[in-house]
Design a protein around this motif. Structure first.
Motif, short mmCIF file in Angstrom:
data_model
loop_
_atom_site.label_atom_id
_atom_site.label_comp_id
_atom_site.label_asym_id
_atom_site.label_seq_id
_atom_site.Cartn_x
_atom_site.Cartn_y
_atom_site.Cartn_z
N LEU A 6 0.83 -1.22 0.00
CA LEU A 6 0.00 0.00 0.00
C LEU A 6 0.86 1.26 0.00
O LEU A 6 0.54 2.24 -0.68
N ILE A 7 1.95 1.24 0.73
CA ILE A 7 2.84 2.40 0.80
C ILE A 7 3.57 2.58 -0.53
O ILE A 7 3.64 3.69 -1.06
N LYS A 8 4.11 1.50 -1.08
CA LYS A 8 4.94 1.60 -2.30
C LYS A 8 4.13 1.79 -3.57
O LYS A 8 4.60 2.41 -4.52
N HIS A 9 2.92 1.23 -3.63
CA HIS A 9 2.19 1.20 -4.90
C HIS A 9 0.82 1.89 -4.89
O HIS A 9 0.17 1.96 -5.93
N CYS A 10 0.38 2.35 -3.73
CA CYS A 10 -0.96 2.92 -3.63
C CYS A 10 -0.98 4.31 -3.00
O CYS A 10 -2.05 4.80 -2.61
N ALA A 11 0.18 4.92 -2.86
CA ALA A 11 0.30 6.28 -2.32
C ALA A 11 -0.25 6.42 -0.91
O ALA A 11 -0.71 7.48 -0.52
N LEU A 12 -0.23 5.34 -0.13
CA LEU A 12 -0.68 5.41 1.25
C LEU A 12 0.49 5.82 2.13
O LEU A 12 1.59 5.27 2.02
N HIS A 13 0.27 6.78 2.99
CA HIS A 13 1.26 7.21 3.98
C HIS A 13 0.56 7.16 5.34
O HIS A 13 -0.13 8.12 5.71
N PRO A 14 0.70 6.04 6.06
CA PRO A 14 -0.09 5.83 7.27
C PRO A 14 -0.12 6.98 8.28
O PRO A 14 -1.19 7.26 8.84
N SER A 17 -2.02 10.07 5.74
CA SER A 17 -3.07 9.90 4.73
C SER A 17 -4.44 10.21 5.32
O SER A 17 -4.70 9.90 6.49
N SER A 18 -5.31 10.79 4.51
CA SER A 18 -6.66 11.12 4.98
C SER A 18 -7.50 9.87 5.21
O SER A 18 -8.46 9.90 5.98
N GLN A 19 -7.15 8.77 4.54
CA GLN A 19 -7.85 7.51 4.74
C GLN A 19 -6.91 6.50 5.39
O GLN A 19 -5.70 6.51 5.14
N ILE A 20 -7.48 5.63 6.21
CA ILE A 20 -6.73 4.54 6.81
C ILE A 20 -7.51 3.25 6.60
O ILE A 20 -8.72 3.27 6.41
N GLY A 21 -6.81 2.12 6.63
CA GLY A 21 -7.45 0.83 6.47
C GLY A 21 -7.66 0.16 7.81
O GLY A 21 -6.71 -0.01 8.57
N LEU A 22 -8.90 -0.21 8.10
CA LEU A 22 -9.21 -0.97 9.31
C LEU A 22 -9.42 -2.42 8.93
O LEU A 22 -10.15 -2.73 7.98
N MET A 91 -12.84 4.55 -1.46
CA MET A 91 -11.40 4.73 -1.27
C MET A 91 -10.83 5.69 -2.31
O MET A 91 -11.40 5.86 -3.39
N ALA A 92 -9.71 6.29 -1.98
CA ALA A 92 -9.04 7.23 -2.87
C ALA A 92 -8.68 6.56 -4.19
O ALA A 92 -8.39 5.35 -4.24
N ASP A 93 -8.68 7.33 -5.27
CA ASP A 93 -8.40 6.79 -6.61
C ASP A 93 -7.03 6.12 -6.69
O ASP A 93 -6.90 5.05 -7.28
N GLU A 94 -5.98 6.74 -6.12
CA GLU A 94 -4.64 6.15 -6.18
C GLU A 94 -4.60 4.81 -5.46
O GLU A 94 -3.94 3.87 -5.92
N LEU A 99 -4.51 -1.17 -6.04
CA LEU A 99 -5.08 -2.47 -5.67
C LEU A 99 -5.61 -3.23 -6.88
O LEU A 99 -5.57 -4.46 -6.91
N GLU A 100 -6.08 -2.50 -7.88
CA GLU A 100 -6.57 -3.16 -9.10
C GLU A 100 -5.48 -3.97 -9.78
O GLU A 100 -5.76 -4.97 -10.44
N ARG A 101 -4.22 -3.58 -9.60
CA ARG A 101 -3.10 -4.32 -10.21
C ARG A 101 -2.98 -5.73 -9.64
O ARG A 101 -2.39 -6.60 -10.27
N LEU A 102 -3.49 -5.94 -8.44
CA LEU A 102 -3.41 -7.26 -7.79
C LEU A 102 -4.71 -8.05 -7.86
O LEU A 102 -4.80 -9.16 -7.36
N PHE A 103 -5.72 -7.46 -8.49
CA PHE A 103 -7.04 -8.10 -8.53
C PHE A 103 -7.03 -9.32 -9.44
O PHE A 103 -6.58 -9.26 -10.58
N ILE A 104 -7.54 -10.42 -8.91
CA ILE A 104 -7.67 -11.67 -9.67
C ILE A 104 -9.16 -12.01 -9.71
O ILE A 104 -9.79 -12.19 -8.67
N ASP A 105 -9.71 -12.09 -10.90
CA ASP A 105 -11.12 -12.46 -11.04
C ASP A 105 -11.21 -13.99 -10.97
O ASP A 105 -10.90 -14.68 -11.93
N LYS A 106 -11.61 -14.49 -9.81
CA LYS A 106 -11.65 -15.94 -9.60
C LYS A 106 -12.62 -16.64 -10.54
O LYS A 106 -12.45 -17.81 -10.84
N ALA A 107 -13.63 -15.92 -11.02
CA ALA A 107 -14.58 -16.54 -11.94
C ALA A 107 -13.91 -16.92 -13.26
O ALA A 107 -14.38 -17.79 -13.97
#
Length: 109
Positions: A6-14, A17-22, A91-94, A99-107
């Motif tokens: 998240l820090i390296k590829h999603c512009a998250l700075h814990p 950042s205005s958003q945090i992940g719970l 969630m923020a666009d960045e 995260l879309e780069r890691l998305f796997i459509d299991k279907a």
């Protein structure tokens, strides 16, 4: 592992950042032991990407082997740092783009 991504590829700075992940859910299924002093490799993917939530899957492998030793899953809900509530826009666009780069459509597997 997830926070590093998240820090390296999603512009998250814990700290700022205005958003945090719970983390709202987690579990792990164990299939085979790994004994000390073995080194592990981890594989990360996104199985579900919602407006403000993401479901991750992490595979645990003993270095040099292809047999999966454990699979973990957890869910982050991204919320406003101050209110601790999801934003109307999600969630923020960045963050979503990274995260879309890691998305796997299991279907489609």
């Amino acid at each position: 592992m997830v926070n590093t991504y998240l820090i390296k590829h999603c512009a998250l700075h814990p700290p700022t950042s205005s958003q945090i992940g719970l983390v709202v859910h987690s579990h792990c299924d164990y299939f085979a032991p790994i004994e000390f002093p073995a080194v592990v490799d981890l594989a990360l993917r996104v199985n579900k990407l919602g407006k403000s939530s993401v479901t991750y899957e992490i595979g645990v492998f003993e270095r040099g082997q292809s047999e999966v030793k454990a699979v973990g899953e957890f869910i982050h809900v991204f919320v406003d740092r101050e209110s601790r509530r999801p934003g109307k826009a999600g969630m923020a666009d960045e963050l979503k783009t990274g995260l879309e780069r890691l998305f796997i459509d299991k279907a489609k597997l």
